[in-house]
Design a protein around this motif. Sequence first.
Motif, mmCIF file in Angstrom:
data_model
loop_
_atom_site.group_PDB
_atom_site.id
_atom_site.type_symbol
_atom_site.label_atom_id
_atom_site.label_comp_id
_atom_site.label_asym_id
_atom_site.label_seq_id
_atom_site.Cartn_x
_atom_site.Cartn_y
_atom_site.Cartn_z
ATOM 1 N N GLU A 187 0.831 -1.204 0.000
ATOM 2 C CA GLU A 187 0.000 0.000 0.000
ATOM 3 C C GLU A 187 0.871 1.261 0.000
ATOM 4 N N ALA A 188 1.975 1.220 0.728
ATOM 5 C CA ALA A 188 2.891 2.364 0.749
ATOM 6 C C ALA A 188 3.495 2.600 -0.634
ATOM 7 N N LEU A 189 3.924 1.528 -1.296
ATOM 8 C CA LEU A 189 4.455 1.674 -2.659
ATOM 9 C C LEU A 189 3.408 2.263 -3.591
ATOM 10 N N LYS A 190 2.186 1.772 -3.454
ATOM 11 C CA LYS A 190 1.106 2.250 -4.306
ATOM 12 C C LYS A 190 0.818 3.736 -4.054
ATOM 13 N N SER A 191 0.942 4.172 -2.792
ATOM 14 C CA SER A 191 0.668 5.573 -2.467
ATOM 15 C C SER A 191 1.696 6.516 -3.097
ATOM 16 N N TYR A 192 2.875 5.992 -3.439
ATOM 17 C CA TYR A 192 3.899 6.790 -4.120
ATOM 18 C C TYR A 192 3.711 6.776 -5.632
ATOM 19 N N GLY A 193 2.648 6.141 -6.086
ATOM 20 C CA GLY A 193 2.357 6.132 -7.500
ATOM 21 C C GLY A 193 3.031 5.014 -8.274
ATOM 22 N N GLU A 194 3.583 4.047 -7.561
ATOM 23 C CA GLU A 194 4.234 2.922 -8.243
ATOM 24 C C GLU A 194 3.185 2.054 -8.933
ATOM 25 N N ASP A 195 3.491 1.631 -10.137
ATOM 26 C CA ASP A 195 2.621 0.737 -10.891
ATOM 27 C C ASP A 195 3.272 -0.639 -10.889
ATOM 28 N N LYS A 197 -17.404 -13.840 19.894
ATOM 29 C CA LYS A 197 -18.321 -14.087 18.779
ATOM 30 C C LYS A 197 -18.221 -13.003 17.704
ATOM 31 N N ILE A 198 -16.984 -12.689 17.349
ATOM 32 C CA ILE A 198 -16.737 -11.747 16.266
ATOM 33 C C ILE A 198 -17.066 -12.449 14.955
ATOM 34 N N PRO A 199 -17.807 -11.815 14.068
ATOM 35 C CA PRO A 199 -18.076 -12.440 12.773
ATOM 36 C C PRO A 199 -16.765 -12.729 12.042
ATOM 37 N N GLN A 200 -16.694 -13.867 11.407
ATOM 38 C CA GLN A 200 -15.465 -14.289 10.745
ATOM 39 C C GLN A 200 -14.985 -13.270 9.726
ATOM 40 N N ASN A 201 -15.895 -12.611 9.041
ATOM 41 C CA ASN A 201 -15.468 -11.646 8.022
ATOM 42 C C ASN A 201 -14.805 -10.413 8.629
ATOM 43 N N LYS A 202 -14.938 -10.178 9.924
ATOM 44 C CA LYS A 202 -14.321 -9.025 10.581
ATOM 45 C C LYS A 202 -12.845 -9.234 10.893
ATOM 46 N N ILE A 203 -12.341 -10.452 10.778
ATOM 47 C CA ILE A 203 -10.920 -10.669 11.065
ATOM 48 C C ILE A 203 -10.041 -10.377 9.858
ATOM 49 N N PHE A 204 -10.640 -10.262 8.684
ATOM 50 C CA PHE A 204 -9.850 -9.991 7.482
ATOM 51 C C PHE A 204 -9.531 -8.509 7.374
ATOM 52 N N TYR A 205 -8.354 -8.212 6.843
ATOM 53 C CA TYR A 205 -7.882 -6.837 6.704
ATOM 54 C C TYR A 205 -8.765 -6.032 5.757
ATOM 55 N N ARG A 206 -9.164 -6.649 4.656
ATOM 56 C CA ARG A 206 -10.028 -6.022 3.658
ATOM 57 C C ARG A 206 -11.067 -7.051 3.209
ATOM 58 N N PRO A 207 -12.181 -6.599 2.658
ATOM 59 C CA PRO A 207 -13.118 -7.546 2.043
ATOM 60 C C PRO A 207 -12.457 -8.241 0.845
ATOM 61 N N SER A 208 -12.771 -9.493 0.619
ATOM 62 C CA SER A 208 -12.132 -10.253 -0.457
ATOM 63 C C SER A 208 -12.352 -9.614 -1.831
ATOM 64 N N ALA A 209 -13.466 -8.928 -2.025
ATOM 65 C CA ALA A 209 -13.740 -8.290 -3.317
ATOM 66 C C ALA A 209 -12.678 -7.244 -3.654
ATOM 67 N N GLU A 210 -12.105 -6.588 -2.648
ATOM 68 C CA GLU A 210 -11.067 -5.584 -2.914
ATOM 69 C C GLU A 210 -9.809 -6.222 -3.499
ATOM 70 N N TYR A 211 -9.475 -7.427 -3.081
ATOM 71 C CA TYR A 211 -8.302 -8.092 -3.617
ATOM 72 C C TYR A 211 -8.559 -8.570 -5.049
ATOM 73 N N GLU A 212 -9.775 -8.989 -5.309
ATOM 74 C CA GLU A 212 -10.108 -9.508 -6.634
ATOM 75 C C GLU A 212 -10.148 -8.388 -7.667
ATOM 76 N N ASN A 213 -10.426 -7.169 -7.250
ATOM 77 C CA ASN A 213 -10.524 -6.041 -8.182
ATOM 78 C C ASN A 213 -9.185 -5.397 -8.481
ATOM 79 N N GLU A 214 -8.156 -5.727 -7.737
ATOM 80 C CA GLU A 214 -6.848 -5.089 -7.947
ATOM 81 C C GLU A 214 -5.966 -5.912 -8.837
#
Length: 69
Positions: free
Chosen positions: A18-26, A52-69
């Motif tokens: 994410e840091a590399l991306k914030s510097y405009g690296e492609d 009883k935390i929902p399982q989806n709350k332990i992930f850093y980002r929603p899985s859809a965000e990884y699939e779109n990048e």
Amino acid sequence: MKKIIVLGNSLTAIKALEALKSYGEDFAAIFISPENTFPYYRDLLATLPVKKIPQNKIFYRPSAEYENE
């Protein structure tokens, strides 16, 4: 386009990219990890059954965000 290989599936690795991306690296990132899941908050795993935390709350980002990048 640069290609980056990341060993491991940690939040530190994600934040570094994410840091590399914030510097405009492609770049295209390839993760090599023994885990077959997206990065997650490992410290929340211990509290998952107790609080009883929902399982989806332990992930850093929603899985859809990884699939779109």
